[in-house]
Structures are given as structure tokens and as C-alpha cells.
Scaffold this motif. Structure first.
Motif, mmCIF file in Angstrom:
data_model
loop_
_atom_site.group_PDB
_atom_site.id
_atom_site.type_symbol
_atom_site.label_atom_id
_atom_site.label_comp_id
_atom_site.label_asym_id
_atom_site.label_seq_id
_atom_site.Cartn_x
_atom_site.Cartn_y
_atom_site.Cartn_z
ATOM 1 N N GLY A 1 -3.369 -22.004 32.775
ATOM 2 C CA GLY A 1 -3.152 -20.763 31.946
ATOM 3 C C GLY A 1 -2.737 -19.679 33.306
ATOM 4 O O GLY A 1 -3.536 -19.985 34.180
ATOM 5 N N ILE A 2 -1.639 -18.927 33.287
ATOM 6 C CA ILE A 2 -1.481 -17.955 34.270
ATOM 7 C C ILE A 2 -1.579 -16.820 33.821
ATOM 8 O O ILE A 2 -0.874 -16.250 32.786
ATOM 9 N N VAL A 3 -2.267 -15.852 34.390
ATOM 10 C CA VAL A 3 -2.250 -14.461 34.634
ATOM 11 C C VAL A 3 -1.490 -13.933 35.701
ATOM 12 O O VAL A 3 -2.123 -14.087 36.812
ATOM 13 N N THR A 4 -0.437 -13.388 35.677
ATOM 14 C CA THR A 4 0.418 -12.995 36.926
ATOM 15 C C THR A 4 -0.207 -11.569 37.374
ATOM 16 O O THR A 4 -0.815 -10.898 36.512
ATOM 17 N N SER A 5 0.161 -11.296 38.554
ATOM 18 C CA SER A 5 0.057 -9.850 39.122
ATOM 19 C C SER A 5 0.512 -8.964 38.463
ATOM 20 O O SER A 5 -0.526 -7.924 38.194
ATOM 21 N N ALA A 6 1.873 -9.057 37.655
ATOM 22 C CA ALA A 6 2.269 -8.243 36.923
ATOM 23 C C ALA A 6 1.530 -8.045 35.540
ATOM 24 O O ALA A 6 1.298 -6.789 35.010
ATOM 25 N N ASP A 7 0.689 -9.120 35.126
ATOM 26 C CA ASP A 7 0.079 -9.074 33.875
ATOM 27 C C ASP A 7 -1.077 -8.242 34.171
ATOM 28 O O ASP A 7 -1.582 -7.334 33.200
ATOM 29 N N VAL A 8 -1.677 -8.437 35.228
ATOM 30 C CA VAL A 8 -3.080 -7.547 35.518
ATOM 31 C C VAL A 8 -2.677 -5.995 35.669
ATOM 32 O O VAL A 8 -3.192 -5.095 34.956
ATOM 33 N N TYR A 9 -1.494 -5.692 36.315
ATOM 34 C CA TYR A 9 -0.944 -4.285 36.250
ATOM 35 C C TYR A 9 -0.797 -3.784 34.832
ATOM 36 O O TYR A 9 -1.121 -2.865 34.517
ATOM 37 N N ARG A 10 0.062 -4.633 34.054
ATOM 38 C CA ARG A 10 0.263 -4.073 32.906
ATOM 39 C C ARG A 10 -0.496 -4.019 31.654
ATOM 40 O O ARG A 10 -1.033 -3.243 30.950
ATOM 41 N N ARG A 11 -1.773 -5.046 31.865
ATOM 42 C CA ARG A 11 -2.744 -5.103 30.867
ATOM 43 C C ARG A 11 -4.088 -4.593 31.351
ATOM 44 O O ARG A 11 -4.936 -3.998 30.292
ATOM 45 N N GLY A 12 -4.228 -4.493 32.500
ATOM 46 C CA GLY A 12 -5.344 -3.898 33.019
ATOM 47 C C GLY A 12 -6.486 -4.637 33.271
ATOM 48 O O GLY A 12 -6.705 -5.952 32.682
ATOM 49 N N ALA A 13 -7.620 -4.549 34.138
ATOM 50 C CA ALA A 13 -8.454 -5.485 34.495
ATOM 51 C C ALA A 13 -9.542 -5.862 33.431
ATOM 52 O O ALA A 13 -10.067 -6.890 33.412
#
Ligand SMILES: N=C(N)NCCCC(=O)O
Ligand SMILES: [Zn+2]
Ligand SMILES: [Zn+2]
Length: 322
Positions: free
Chosen positions: A209-221
Motif C-alpha cells: 500500500g502507498i501513502v504518498t508524501s502529499a497524503d501525509v501533508y493532506r491527511r496529517g501525521a
């Protein structure tokens, strides 16, 4: 260390200036000074598997130097990692720079020996090639493990110049060898150009499964950590951290930098959110000090290894108290 001994901690920086003396990780004792350890911090000065800028062979020692400033209490995890369990610096694994296959065997054998003493490994790379022999060794002990892989890159490519063992291919080899638990494989921090869309399809077929760098930015840590924790459950977990998961602003000292990465704050917060996971070993790789400035990358890597070590020490202490 047996359960009734007090761990030997770092040199006291209020008595001996922290810049004095040879560097061990966090100013901890060397393994030969304590005999056995619960967590072995081990360097792998090897970078013959890289596809672009070399230099990660110097990463481990750069992280040790930068780690002089770490302090013994970690407020973010409310724990004193070096008091809860013995953590010691096991020195470096002497891998052959001229023969990748032999180096991979050497790393696996050295990891077997350390894990055989009951220690968990906190490995300081070195390029990402070394994750394969480390995973082989960990899987011999625990069976197929869950993998959390922080990186800008998938590292599930097939070969480079016909070579199977490179820093872009360790996780494809690991899946082929059946040493990963394919129900719990995640990449975090992925971004940047690929060779083709097929790279993503192949990776998904392997079970990632992939959590992109942008996902981290949008969804939060916090949300990302919650989701990862659910996927991992209580499986034995290996965390592999390529420092290029961070933006080049946070980690310029690396061999294959990609724009648009995570901040060091995001990485550290995600790790803290995984403190209840059963972390059996971990690595931090791809620190190449020649491209670093003012130890930005080495400091980020030393704090990353500190959070990982804290997770392991807490679990060791918790298991002992049961
Ligand atoms: N593992 C790291 N850092 N990089 C892999 C990049 C492989 C490539 O050049 O396509
Ligand atoms: Zn990478
Ligand atoms: Zn990588």
C-alpha cells in the motif's frame, strides 16, 4: 543485559562535554563494554549499490557524530530509552565494497550473530541495498515480517544493469523470497517521477500500500499513523527508513533527492504514533554526508533512530514487567 541489571547509559554530558571523545550513537557504551545488549546500534558502511550519487558509506558515522546532542529522556514518548533497556553501539559491519553479493552475505551473517544474542537491531546505513540481508536475518528469527518503508522511492524495481542487489531493488527481492508478510506492507513518503505506470502496478501486485508524501501533508501525521497501526496490528514489524523520504530541505545529504517530501516533524510524529507496534528491528539508510549542510540530514537521521530506539526499549521493558 539480564532483567535485573541496570542498563549502562550514555556519557553524562553535564560532566564530559558532548563534543569530547570518539562518537558512539547517543554517547552510549560500545557493545564490548557491556557484553550483551537489548538493542544493538550497528553501522553498515556500504554504498556500492547506488544508482546515482555515492557517499552513504559515511552515513553511519555522520549519524553517530550528530547524535552527540541527543538527551536521555524522550518526552514525546514519555520514556528514557537508555534506562529502560540496554542500548549499545555494536560498531560497523565490514562489508566488501568491491563485491555486492559478498557484502550482502556478510551483512546477513553479522545480523544473524547479533539477533542470535537476543538483541534487536537499529542499523545505520549505508545504502538501501542492506535492507535485504537485514530482512532475511530478521525473518529467520520471526518468520515473515510486516514492513513499513519510508522512502521517496518504491525500491521494488527489478534490476539495474542486470544486477539484482541494488538500492532500488531490495523489497522486490524480499517479496520474491517470501520473507515479508504481504498482508502488511506499506510505503510512506512516495513521490517523484517513475520509469512507467507499470512500476505502480507491479508494486501493488507485490502487496504494497502507498501513502504518498502529499497524503501525509493532506491527511496529517496522526491519521496516517492510525491507519498504518491498524494495518500492522501486532505482527512483528520491521521499519526501514530511507532518509530521502524527507524533503531535500530537511535532508539534502542523500544520493537520490526528490522534491516535495515530508518534513522531519511529520516523520518523527508518524513514528511516535507507532510506539505500540511490535518493532523487532529497524534501519535508517541513505545518509550521504558529502551533500549535507550543517549536519541537517545527520541530525534528522539521529532523531529518527532515537525515536525507533525508544519504541524498541519501551517494548522490551514492558515485556519484562509482565
Ligand atoms: N533507494 C534509493 N534511495 N533510491 C533508489 C533510486 C533508484 C533509481 O535510481 O531509480
Ligand atoms: Zn529513496
Ligand atoms: Zn530507498
Amino acid at each position: 543485559m539480564s532483567s535485573n541489571e541496570t542498563p549502562r547509559g550514555p556519557v553524562d554530558s553535564s560532566r564530559v562535554p558532548r563534543y569530547a571523545g570518539p562518537a558512539t550513537f547517543a554517547r552510549l557504551p560500545r557493545l564490548d563494554e557491556v557484553g550483551t545488549t537489548d538493542v544493538a546500534v550497528v553501522g553498515v558502511p556500504f554504498d556500492s549499490g547506488v544508482s546515482y550519487r555515492p557517499g552513504a558509506r559515511f552515513g553511519g558515522n555522520a549519524i553517530r557524530e550528530a547524535s552527540r546532542l541527543l538527551r536521555p529522556y524522550n518526552p514525546a514518548q514519555d520514556a528514557s530509552p537508555f534506562a529502560l533497556a540496554q542500548v549499545a553501539d555494536a560498531g560497523d559491519i565490514a562489508a566488501n565494497p568491491f563485491n555486492i553479493n559478498e557484502a550482502v552475505e556478510t551483512v546477513e551473517a553479522a545480523a544473524d550473530e547479533l539477533l542470535g544474542t537476543g538483541a534487536r537491531l537499529m542499523t545505520l546505513g549505508g545504502d538501501h541495498t542492506i535492507a535485504l540481508p537485514l530482512l532475511r536475518s530478521v525473518a529467520k528469527k520471526h518468520g515473515p515480517v510486516a514492513l513499513l518503508h519510508f522512502d521517496a522511492h518504491l525500491d521494488t524495481w527489478d534490476t539495474y544493469f542486470g544486477a539484482e542487489y541494488t538500492h532500488g531493488t531490495p523489497f522486490r527481492r524480499a517479496v520474491e523470497e517470501g520473507i515479508l508478510d504481504t498482508e502488511a506492507l506499506s510505503h510512506v513518503g512516495i513521490r517523484g517521477p517513475l520509469y512507467g505506470k507499470q512500476d505502480l502496478t507491479d508494486d501493488e501486485k507485490m502487496g504494497f500500500g502507498i501513502v504518498t508524501s502529499a497524503d501525509v501533508y493532506r491527511r496529517g501525521a496522526d491519521e496516517v499513523a492510525d491507519q498504518l497501526r491498524q494495518r500492522i496490528g501486532n505482527r512483528p514489524l520491521y521499519i526501514s527508513i530511507d532518509i530521502d523520504c524527507l524533503d531535500p530541505a530537511h535532508a539534502p545529504g542523500t544520493g537520490t533527492p526528490e522534491a516535495g517530501g515530508m518534513t522531519s516533524r511529520e516523520l518523527l510524529e508518524i513514528l511516535r504514533g507507532l510506539s505500540s507496534c511490535n518493532l523487532v528491528s529497524a534501519d535508517v539508510v541513505e545518509v550521504a554526508p558529502a551533500y549535507d549542510h550543517a549536519e541537517i540530514t545527520a541530525v534528522a537521521a539521529s532523531h529518527t533512530a532515537y525515536e525507533l530506539t525508544t519504541i524498541m526499549s519501551r517494548q522490551i521493558a514492558e515485556a519484562r514487567s509482565k
